[in-house]
Design an enzyme around this catalytic site. Structure first.
Site, PDB file in Angstrom:
ATOM      1  CB  CYS A 185      -0.847   0.016   1.172  1.00  0.00           C
ATOM      2  SG  CYS A 185      -2.077  -1.389   1.237  1.00  0.00           S
ATOM      3  CB  CYS A 188       2.623   0.574   4.563  1.00  0.00           C
ATOM      4  SG  CYS A 188       1.294   1.232   5.497  1.00  0.00           S
ATOM      5  CB  CYS A 213      -0.076  -7.477   5.715  1.00  0.00           C
ATOM      6  SG  CYS A 213      -0.012  -8.654   4.183  1.00  0.00           S
TER       7      CYS A 213
HETATM    8  S1  SF4 Z   1      -1.383  -0.904   7.287  1.00  0.00           S
HETATM    9 FE1  SF4 Z   1      -1.348  -2.471   5.860  1.00  0.00          FE
HETATM   10  S2  SF4 Z   1      -3.646  -2.485   5.057  1.00  0.00           S
HETATM   11 FE2  SF4 Z   1      -3.062  -0.421   6.091  1.00  0.00          FE
HETATM   12  S3  SF4 Z   1      -2.245   0.831   4.459  1.00  0.00           S
HETATM   13 FE3  SF4 Z   1      -0.394  -0.049   5.405  1.00  0.00          FE
HETATM   14  S4  SF4 Z   1      -0.190  -2.225   4.568  1.00  0.00           S
HETATM   15 FE4  SF4 Z   1      -2.010  -1.182   3.598  1.00  0.00          FE
END
Ligand code: SF4
Length: 218
Positions: A185, A188, A213
């Protein structure tokens, strides 16, 4: 690997689901799986609502390349609304607990729905990617989802992945040309410098042993 994978999937009765997360490993795994000629395949992606635009473009590019539909699973919108009120745009970086909560809502819950009724789950995981994947096997029984979990390129190196892509002229996510080595994402994931670990750009504020994750926790 193609014939070994054909042998493995020929023993699977029911739908084989492949999770596509816009990584170089995923396009190789998809290519290998399609070459097995297995009949009952579903290719899916988890739309976390936090993807890079490049991943959305790549999604369509891969669909067109193979003439397939990549089904998307989205998180529950009410849960996302509550999460955004609690964390704001980058609050998932504030603590491991909050980051796990975000991954749980945006990835893990949709994955549970995506895998319902499936017989096997095919992934592009490699053992060399991280300390959390060091013991990865090509075929495992996933007790949580009660299906076979298949990682056809479990033993491959990063070089073998990119050699395969080059040899077979497969489309690659444009983020790789911008210095990204692992795709996640947008909040992140960052590009990495030459010599940095391939997963260094994922949740870069956390220790390596925490960098999952929740999708691949046994
Ligand atoms: S914490 Fe996990 S789901 Fe949320 S934006 Fe980051 S990688 Fe994506």
């Amino acid at each position: 690997m193609s014939s070994e994978l054909s042998d493995i999937v020929s023993k699977i009765k029911g739908t084989i689901a492949l999770s596509f997360s816009y990584q170089a490993e995923d396009i190789v795994t998809l290519d290998l799986l399609l070459k097995t000629k297995a009949q009952d395949i579903e290719v899916f992606a988890l739309d976390t609502l936090k993807h890079f635009q490049a991943c959305k473009t790549y999604h369509k590019q891969v669909e067109d390349f193979y003439g397939i539909n990549i089904k998307t699973y989205k998180p529950d919108q009410n849960a996302v609304d509550r999460l955004e009120i609690k964390l704001g745009e980058y609050g998932m970086r504030g603590s491991l607990e909050d980051r796990h909560l975000c991954c749980e809502i945006r990835k893990v819950k949709p994955l549970e729905i995506a895998l319902q009724g499936r017989s096997a789950w095919v992934t592009g995981l490699r053992a060399a990617q991280s300390v959390t994947r060091a013991n990865l096997q090509i075929v495992e029984c996933d007790a949580k989802y009660k299906l076979f979990k298949i990682a056809p390129i479990a033993s491959w190196s990063e070089k073998e992945v990119f050699d395969y892509i080059s040899t077979h002229h497969l489309p690659l996510n444009e983020l790789y040309s911008q210095g990204f080595k692992s795709i996640g994402c947008e909040p992140c994931t960052r590009a990495v410098k030459e010599g940095e670990d391939v997963r260094a750009g994922r949740w870069w504020w956390e220790n390596p042993e925490h960098k999952e994750c929740g999708l691949h926790i046994k």
